[in-house]
Every structure is written in structure tokens, then in C-alpha cells.
Design a protein around this motif. Structure first.
Motif, mmCIF file in Angstrom:
data_model
loop_
_atom_site.group_PDB
_atom_site.id
_atom_site.type_symbol
_atom_site.label_atom_id
_atom_site.label_comp_id
_atom_site.label_asym_id
_atom_site.label_seq_id
_atom_site.Cartn_x
_atom_site.Cartn_y
_atom_site.Cartn_z
ATOM 1 N N SER A 56 -21.646 -47.800 -27.602
ATOM 2 C CA SER A 56 -21.220 -46.819 -26.612
ATOM 3 C C SER A 56 -21.817 -47.171 -25.256
ATOM 4 O O SER A 56 -22.919 -47.745 -25.185
ATOM 5 C CB SER A 56 -21.666 -45.414 -27.028
ATOM 6 N N PRO A 57 -21.127 -46.852 -24.158
ATOM 7 C CA PRO A 57 -21.660 -47.176 -22.831
ATOM 8 C C PRO A 57 -23.028 -46.540 -22.606
ATOM 9 O O PRO A 57 -23.289 -45.430 -23.070
ATOM 10 C CB PRO A 57 -20.614 -46.572 -21.884
ATOM 11 N N GLY A 58 -23.895 -47.269 -21.915
ATOM 12 C CA GLY A 58 -25.205 -46.724 -21.606
ATOM 13 C C GLY A 58 -26.265 -47.792 -21.514
ATOM 14 O O GLY A 58 -25.984 -48.993 -21.541
ATOM 15 N N GLY A 92 -18.534 -50.970 -25.314
ATOM 16 C CA GLY A 92 -18.800 -52.294 -24.769
ATOM 17 C C GLY A 92 -19.340 -53.212 -25.837
ATOM 18 O O GLY A 92 -19.893 -52.776 -26.849
ATOM 19 N N VAL A 93 -19.203 -54.522 -25.608
ATOM 20 C CA VAL A 93 -19.700 -55.530 -26.539
ATOM 21 C C VAL A 93 -20.920 -56.215 -25.922
ATOM 22 O O VAL A 93 -20.898 -56.599 -24.746
ATOM 23 C CB VAL A 93 -18.622 -56.575 -26.869
ATOM 24 N N VAL A 94 -21.961 -56.351 -26.714
ATOM 25 C CA VAL A 94 -23.181 -57.037 -26.290
ATOM 26 C C VAL A 94 -23.330 -58.317 -27.100
ATOM 27 O O VAL A 94 -23.265 -58.286 -28.336
ATOM 28 C CB VAL A 94 -24.418 -56.131 -26.482
ATOM 29 N N LEU A 95 -23.515 -59.429 -26.413
ATOM 30 C CA LEU A 95 -23.707 -60.738 -27.040
ATOM 31 C C LEU A 95 -25.169 -61.151 -26.900
ATOM 32 O O LEU A 95 -25.769 -60.986 -25.825
ATOM 33 C CB LEU A 95 -22.832 -61.794 -26.375
ATOM 34 N N LEU A 96 -25.737 -61.697 -27.949
ATOM 35 C CA LEU A 96 -27.083 -62.239 -27.911
ATOM 36 C C LEU A 96 -27.249 -63.263 -29.018
ATOM 37 O O LEU A 96 -26.495 -63.265 -29.983
ATOM 38 C CB LEU A 96 -28.142 -61.143 -28.053
ATOM 39 N N ALA A 106 -18.152 -49.384 -20.698
ATOM 40 C CA ALA A 106 -16.952 -49.342 -21.535
ATOM 41 C C ALA A 106 -16.014 -50.490 -21.180
ATOM 42 O O ALA A 106 -15.773 -50.777 -20.008
ATOM 43 C CB ALA A 106 -16.234 -48.007 -21.353
ATOM 44 N N GLY A 107 -15.502 -51.164 -22.206
ATOM 45 C CA GLY A 107 -14.514 -52.207 -22.020
ATOM 46 C C GLY A 107 -15.050 -53.551 -21.577
ATOM 47 O O GLY A 107 -14.275 -54.497 -21.416
ATOM 48 N N GLU A 108 -16.362 -53.677 -21.363
ATOM 49 C CA GLU A 108 -16.900 -54.952 -20.912
ATOM 50 C C GLU A 108 -17.644 -55.682 -22.024
ATOM 51 O O GLU A 108 -17.988 -55.100 -23.054
ATOM 52 C CB GLU A 108 -17.834 -54.755 -19.714
#
Length: 217
Positions: free
Chosen positions: A106-108, A40-44, A151-153
Motif C-alpha cells: 500500500s502507498p506510504g 506500489g511495487v518495491v524491488l530489492l 500507488a502505481g509506481e
């Protein structure tokens, strides 16, 4: 109460300025194309600029924040981060203002495991106010807060900067309102043109210590 407790920990951890390292986990186009469906991608956004007369200090500047996937069981000072942002070594090298960041993870669920704020009391007295995993993730608990990603979000978790109003602390802000958030996403599109940002999850870093709840409306 929570902010005061965090600031007490920060003050107790005043140490000498350390050396610079590269950010960990930052998104690249090649990694996204290879692993974007499995991770997953995290934006900040983060402000690494230096501010004067900040929280009783002559200057203060966010130098470093880091996150680790939970459960955090290996509590040690040199714990490698899964996602980490480190400011410039020279105090004047980082401009003021929020900057877009993205991480491929990684997802979590991820806890904040490190905060470092560079402060000066005078031209000759400088150092860092430091919190590490021993204080921020004791016994596997996310004391400062956490975020989650699947995952994938793609998930937006907020804007981080130093709050100079006494007591000084790191604070998680947010982009308020759908129109403003749409404009914010346009900035991310410019920074990361290869990302598909049509279905971004507005899921703020959850915290009871360095931010307040908010739902996008």
C-alpha cells in the motif's frame, strides 16, 4: 558511531534460533494485475548466504529483515510485517549472492522493523543476533531507516547483505551507475516477467545507520 550503536544492540539481543515462516507481502502476478494500480511495487536484492570469519564470528548469515508501514504505533515483539524476507531454516540451504525480491505494498512510508543475523561461535554455539520493532522503531521513529512507495509506481530501494568487516552489521548497498542498473533491471525482468519496468524509480532505502547516500548518475 551509528554502526557501532547498531552492533551493540545486536550483540545484546543474542537468542536461540527460531522456526521458519513464509515471506510476507511478496509479489505475485495475480495480485499485481488486481492491485498494481492502487498499490506500489518495491524491488530489492538480499543475500541470505552464510559467510565464514565474519565480524569476529565463525560464521554469520542474514536470516530475516522486515518492514512495516509507518507510523508504527503497536510496538510489540510479534508485530506482523507488511514486507518480510526470511532465510532458510538450515544454514547451508541458502546460496551466497544477491537474489531479486519484489513486494506489493500500500502507498506510504515503511520502516525497517526487524533484523536477524544467524551467527556461530563454534559448532556447538549458535544463535541469532536480533533487533525488533522495540529497537528499530521506538516512538514511531525509523531508527534504522525507511523507504516510500506511491500507488502505481515501482521503486528500487537497494541491496541488503551482512557486512563482515568489524563491527559486523546489516548494510544497505546499491547498484552503481546507469549501465549497471539497466543490467540489474534485466535480471528483475527475468524474475518477474509480468512487471512493466520502463519507469522504475531509483529511490534507495534512506538510512543514517546501515548505508550511505547515493544518486544514480
Amino acid at each position: 558511531m551509528y554502526v557501532a550503536a547498531l552492533c551493540t544492540l545486536l550483540v545484546s539481543q543474542f537468542i536461540i534460533v527460531g522456526t521458519a515462516r513464509a515471506n510476507a507481502g511478496e509479489l505475485t502476478e495475480a495480485a499485481y494485475r488486481a492491485e498494481g494500480s492502487a498499490k506500489g511495487v518495491v524491488l530489492l536484492d538480499v543475500d541470505l548466504g552464510r559467510y565464514g570469519r565474519c565480524g569476529g564470528n565463525e560464521t554469520a548469515q542474514l536470516r530475516r529483515i522486515a518492514f512495516n508501514r509507518m507510523p508504527v504505533t503497536d510496538i510489540k515483539a510479534d508485530l506482523p510485517a507488511d514486507a518480510e524476507i526470511i532465510g532458510a531454516l538450515l544454514p547451508t540451504a541458502a546460496p551466497r549472492g544477491l537474489r531479486n525480491y519484489a513486494f506489493l505494498l500500500s502507498p506510504g512510508e515503511y520502516a525497517m522493523t526487524r533484523i536477524s543475523i544467524r551467527v556461530s561461535q563454534s559448532a556447538s554455539q549458535m544463535g541469532h543476533l536480533e533487533l525488533g520493532p522495540e529497537q528499530l522503531a521506538p516512538n514511531g521513529l525509523a531508527k534504522a531507516g525507511s523507504f516510500r512507495v506511491s500507488a502505481g509506481e515501482i521503486a528500487y530501494i537497494g541491496n541488503f547483505k551482512v557486512d563482515c568487516a568489524p563491527p559486523m552489521t546489516l548494510w544497505r548497498y546499491y547498484t552503481e551507475g546507469k549501465a549497471n542498473f539497466a543490467e540489474h533491471l534485466s535480471q528483475y525482468r527475468q524474475s518477474f516477467p509480468f512487471l512493466k519496468l520502463d519507469d522504475v524509480q531509483y529511490r534507495l532505502f534512506e538510512t543514517k545507520t546501515i548505508g550511505t547516500p547515493y544518486e544514480l548518475k
